[in-house]
Design an enzyme around this catalytic site. Structure first.
Site, PDB file in Angstrom:
ATOM      1  N   SER B  45    -107.512   7.715  36.654  1.00  0.00           N
ATOM      2  CA  SER B  45    -107.070   6.415  36.141  1.00  0.00           C
ATOM      3  C   SER B  45    -105.619   6.250  36.564  1.00  0.00           C
ATOM      4  O   SER B  45    -104.777   7.097  36.228  1.00  0.00           O
ATOM      5  CB  SER B  45    -107.210   6.412  34.615  1.00  0.00           C
ATOM      6  OG  SER B  45    -107.049   5.107  34.116  1.00  0.00           O
ATOM      7  N   GLU B  46    -105.307   5.190  37.323  1.00  0.00           N
ATOM      8  CA  GLU B  46    -103.988   5.150  37.965  1.00  0.00           C
ATOM      9  C   GLU B  46    -102.829   4.995  36.991  1.00  0.00           C
ATOM     10  O   GLU B  46    -101.680   5.192  37.367  1.00  0.00           O
ATOM     11  CB  GLU B  46    -103.927   4.086  39.079  1.00  0.00           C
ATOM     12  CG  GLU B  46    -104.024   2.655  38.643  1.00  0.00           C
ATOM     13  CD  GLU B  46    -105.434   2.126  38.767  1.00  0.00           C
ATOM     14  OE1 GLU B  46    -106.382   2.925  38.606  1.00  0.00           O
ATOM     15  OE2 GLU B  46    -105.599   0.912  39.010  1.00  0.00           O
TER      16      GLU B  46
END
Lengths: 217, 218
Positions: B45-46
């Site tokens: 998840s960035e």
């Protein structure tokens, strides 16, 4: 001298026209009470550097809605329609930057680097006005560092020296911004005595923090 | 099954044991629901972690644990958190095996446009430009045409690009296509769809694979 000051005293450090970095990712990890205190002040013409402009009712987006911002440097404005509306109307300057480039520009600003080379944006409008450099046959853009007058950050646990622990996904841009601003203000969810945070869990060294606010929880 | 689920199920079959995968917001996020049972993949998840898990039960949301769309999520056992610089070092540095993203337009040269419609909507690129640059494999999951029925798979993108020559695979409710040095290859078609229908709804030139298959989502 204690670094703990009131929200009002903290916001006194921010003047019209300053560039401020605001930690958080769509409001997660943002210093919400500091933002509210700026919202209630007459501070205007701010340049905001933040990952996104959050939502109209949440986070740094409130300052855009309240027309206290003249320019934003950010990667995403899609969750705050008011940012887009002001941009289209020519009322707000918006510089859109790929998220990884923005993070690295802020890191470079705090790390004493004159810039860095990234392949991100090659072949897109992000190239415009930037120097292209070829290394081993691969094209890169020269991206320059970013710095700010003041950073306002959201810390989960902060000790009285300013050592910060950011919980879970609240870390995001916060530790990068703590390195790249002349004055660093951390809003703490919880303030503890020096030594109470395991040194292994300190994500921003207290030496980099100028002021601490909050700690009510 | 609606077309989005069909697309997500087909993309899920691209995942391999041990892959690190980043899913975009919207349709791509649905891919996580259909990961084959016999493999382990790690979702990145960035906003700053590896080990993205499903949404929490109602009442168990954690305000400090969200995905890149600010929705409450969970972390799987063995996950870890990091800051945005490390997150994008993982992405840009080639440590993500697959990214799945949506498209406004995508073309036969592998160009992708998905971050702005000029003079209309400009949400910004977020992490998409870094993802298409750094991920080893870029899969586009999109409905074949726009809501008005116009082709989204073009000879050449008109909207500003997210990345040039970056796309590897396009999956729609009609077809599975790959981008090769020779051009856009139609590898598979959906059940009950004809090659003629795919061609008529695609603006880009299609090379029909010799061993054209039917898309298998089971």
């Amino acid at each position: 001298m204690s670094k703990i000051i009131s929200y009002e005293k903290a916001v006194d450090k921010i003047k019209d026209g300053m560039t401020i970095m605001v930690g958080g990712f769509l409001g997660v990890g943002s210093p919400h009470n500091l933002i509210d205190t700026i919202f209630k002040s007459n501070i205007k013409d701010l340049t905001i550097i933040a990952n996104d402009t959050a939502f109209p009712e949440i986070g740094v987006g409130k300052l855009v809605v309240n027309r206290q911002v003249k320019k934003v440097i950010t990667s995403h404005i899609g969750t705050n329609k008011e940012t887009g509306r002001q941009m289209s109307a020519g009322e707000l300057e918006v510089v859109l930057v790929p998220q990884g480039t923005l993070a690295e520009q802020i890191r470079a600003g705090g790390a004493g680097l004159g810039g860095f080379l990234t392949p991100t944006g090659i072949g897109t409008i992000v190239e415009e006005g930037k120097q292209k450099i070829t290394i081993d046959g691969k094209d890169y853009l020269l991206e320059l560092p970013l710095r700010a007058d003041v950073a306002i950050l959201g810390g989960s646990i902060v000790d009285k020296k300013g050592n910060v622990f950011y919980n879970k996904t609240t870390r995001n841009f916060n530790p990068l911004m703590a390195m790249s601003s002349d004055t660093v203000i951390v809003e703490a969810e919880k303030i503890v005595e020096i030594g109470e945070i395991d040194p292994h869990l300190v994500m921003t060294p207290g030496e980099l923090v100028d002021y601490i606010v909050g700690g009510g929880k | 099954m609606n077309s989005k689920e069909f697309i997500a199920r087909r993309i899920a079959k691209e995942l391999k044991d041990g892959d690190i995968v980043n899913l975009g917001i919207g349709l791509p996020t649905m891919v996580a629901n259909y990961v084959p049972e016999n493999i382990n993949v790690t979702f990145q998840s960035e906003n700053g972690f590896l080990g993205l898990g499903p949404a929490p039960e109602e009442g168990k949301e954690d305000k400090d644990l969200t995905n890149a769309g600010a929705q409450p999520v969970t972390m799987l056992n063995g996950g870890c958190f990091f800051d945005s610089s490390m997150s994008f070092s993982i992405i840009r540095g080639g440590h993500v095996d697959i990214t799945v993203l949506g498209a406004l337009q995508v073309d036969g040269k592998g160009n992708l446009a998905n971050w702005m419609v000029p003079n209309k909507i400009i949400p910004g690129m977020g992490g998409a430009m870094d993802l298409v640059t750094g991920a080893k494999k870029v899969i586009i999951g999109t409905e074949h045409c726009t809501k008005k029925g116009a082709p989204k798979i073009l000879k050449e993108c008109i909207y500003p690009l997210t990345g040039a020559n970056v796309v590897d695979v396009i999956v729609t409710e009609l077809a599975y296509m790959t981008i090769t040095d020779k051009g856009l290859v139609l590898e598979e078609i959906a059940p009950n769809v004809t090659v003629e229908e795919v061609i008529s709804k695609t603006d880009a030139e299609l090379i029909i694979a010799h061993n054209l298959k039917i898309m298998d989502i089971e």
